[in-house]
Design an enzyme around this catalytic site. Structure first.
Site, mmCIF file in Angstrom:
data_model
loop_
_atom_site.group_PDB
_atom_site.id
_atom_site.type_symbol
_atom_site.label_atom_id
_atom_site.label_comp_id
_atom_site.label_asym_id
_atom_site.label_seq_id
_atom_site.Cartn_x
_atom_site.Cartn_y
_atom_site.Cartn_z
ATOM 1 N N LYS A 212 12.370 33.848 0.752
ATOM 2 C CA LYS A 212 12.735 35.252 0.837
ATOM 3 C C LYS A 212 12.761 35.878 -0.549
ATOM 4 C CE LYS A 212 13.142 35.380 5.202
ATOM 5 N NZ LYS A 212 12.152 36.146 5.972
ATOM 6 N N ASP B 270 8.376 36.492 1.046
ATOM 7 C CA ASP B 270 8.547 37.393 2.197
ATOM 8 C C ASP B 270 9.684 38.361 1.903
ATOM 9 O OD1 ASP B 270 8.891 38.625 4.617
ATOM 10 O OD2 ASP B 270 9.243 36.799 5.779
ATOM 11 N N GLU C 265 4.449 38.610 1.881
ATOM 12 C CA GLU C 265 4.619 39.050 3.278
ATOM 13 C C GLU C 265 5.550 40.260 3.363
ATOM 14 O OE1 GLU C 265 5.223 35.793 5.967
ATOM 15 O OE2 GLU C 265 6.646 36.940 7.187
ATOM 16 N N GLU D 203 4.530 41.112 11.865
ATOM 17 C CA GLU D 203 5.480 40.574 12.837
ATOM 18 C C GLU D 203 6.191 41.683 13.612
ATOM 19 O OE1 GLU D 203 7.765 38.660 9.510
ATOM 20 O OE2 GLU D 203 9.487 39.266 10.693
ATOM 21 N N ASP E 183 3.636 38.195 16.389
ATOM 22 C CA ASP E 183 4.524 37.213 17.012
ATOM 23 C C ASP E 183 4.132 37.144 18.484
ATOM 24 O OD1 ASP E 183 6.782 36.021 18.390
ATOM 25 O OD2 ASP E 183 7.837 36.195 16.478
ATOM 26 N N HIS F 23 3.408 34.763 13.457
ATOM 27 C CA HIS F 23 4.816 34.697 13.085
ATOM 28 C C HIS F 23 5.496 33.880 14.182
ATOM 29 C CE1 HIS F 23 8.972 36.535 13.403
ATOM 30 N NE2 HIS F 23 8.924 36.283 12.105
ATOM 31 N N GLU G 88 3.615 28.839 10.773
ATOM 32 C CA GLU G 88 5.017 28.974 10.373
ATOM 33 C C GLU G 88 5.907 27.955 11.081
ATOM 34 O OE1 GLU G 88 6.766 32.923 10.800
ATOM 35 O OE2 GLU G 88 8.195 32.257 9.258
HETATM 36 MG MG MG Z 1 8.491 37.526 7.808
#
Ligand code: MG
Length: 344
Positions: free
Chosen positions: A134, A162, A188, A214, A237, A264, A297
């Site tokens: 992150k 991300d 991301e 996503e 996703d 995702h 992922e």
């Molecule tokens: Mg993400």
């Protein structure tokens, strides 16, 4: 979500988002539309649900509910055919797919560097060669943390960042510049998912690949992103974008402009299996004689809905998911394990 056929067989699906809302949509609206229809007529079932909800649906929880029903129909259809779902969807050239470790989250009282050093060690010990961390704590702090995690993981590990759309374009560009020399695989959701042009702004200013999607749904939603060339990696996703059926259409659409679609995947064991079967059966884009290996992922935060609701979670070995070999999604559910959380 469970879909039961006339002969008592069960297909399983998953919807991204609040379970009680999805349950109400299925119970009050979409479920009754499907009663009496053939679960194997997936395309026409999907179209019925979409057409009936189009005027007030199109995205969000309505599409998540369609996604869950679509995944469950595919599960049933593959069980009918006596084959793992990925084979029904086109088959796969390999028996396993490389995963990237999704982790390095914020929070907790401990200094992030200390916790993340331990996490990096665990990631390496489990055989992962790719990870995602992150960012979003401000450009300066992010740059320090990315440098630390790069150091913990070593140069040989693919590292993505991300931001969960934390930044304005100028900030995202600044961060991209600060970490460009650190071997970043992709950046991301640098900016708002409501603004594909902002992605273009960032993309034009950095050699780092840009990922996102996503929060987007359906081929109709993704078409704009592809037409603008706003993404290098698109990440629908499967539990939100309209299910496996729609994921395949999005992937085909992405292939027209050389965008690689990699799902995702952040949900329970059902959602993970759906993403894996879908991804296993899609070719790598852009087409080349020497394709980059696929990367899917694999969320590594603690989540009982991944491990305890099924008899056998997906097999993970040396940072790779093995494709299930039992018919359908290959998930054998343990209703007693999720009974306390059941929403009907
Ligand atoms: Mg993400």
């Amino acid at each position: 979500m469970r879909l039961t056929s006339e002969d008592g067989r069960e297909g399983w699906g998953e919807a991204y988002g609040p379970a009680a809302v999805t349950a109400a949509i299925v119970r009050e609206f979409m479920g009754p539309l499907l009663i009496g229809r053939d679960p194997r007529s997936i395309e026409s079932n999907w179209e019925l649900l979409y057409a009936r909800s189009l005027d007030y649906g199109q995205k969000g929880v309505m599409l998540a509910a369609i996604s869950a029903l679509d995944i469950a129909c595919w599960d049933l259809k593959a069980q009918d055919a006596g084959t793992p779902l990925y084979r029904l969807l086109g088959g796969a050239p390999t028996q396993s797919i490389e995963c990237y470790w999704t982790g390095f989250y914020f929070g907790g009282d401990e200094p992030l560097e200390r916790r993340w050093e331990r996490e990096a060690r665990e990631c390496l010990d489990q055989g992962f060669r790719a990870a995602k961390m992150k960012v979003g704590l401000g450009v300066q702090r992010d740059a320090e943390l990315v440098a630390s995690v790069r150091d913990f993981l070593g140069a040989g590990v693919k590292l993505s960042i991300d931001a969960n759309h934390a930044y304005m374009p100028a900030e995202a560009i600044e961060l991209a510049r600060r970490v460009e020399g650190m071997g970043i695989h992709w950046f991301e959701e640098p900016v708002s998912p409501l603004d594909p042009e902002a992605y273009l702004q960032v993309k034009a200013q950095t050699p780092i690949s840009i990922a996102g999607g996503e929060c987007e749904s359906t081929r109709f939603g993704f078409e704009r992103w592809f037409r603008l060339r706003a993404l290098d990696y698109a990440q629908p996703d499967i539990c939100a974008c309209g299910g496996i059926s729609e994921g395949m259409k999005i992937a085909t659409l992405g292939s027209l402009t050389g965008v690689h679609v990699t799902p995702h995947a952040w949900g329970s064991a059902v959602g993970q299996a759906a993403a894996l079967h879908f991804y296993a059966a899609r070719p790598r884009h852009p087409s080349t004689l020497t394709p980059e290996s696929k990367l899917i992922e694999c969320d590594r935060t603690e989540n009982p809905f991944r491990e305890v609701i099924v008899d056998e979670p997906l097999r993970l070995a040396e940072g790779r998911w093995q494709l299930p070999d039992s018919p359908g999604l290959g998930v054998s559910m343990r209703p007693e394990a999720f009974a306390p959380y059941l929403v009907t």
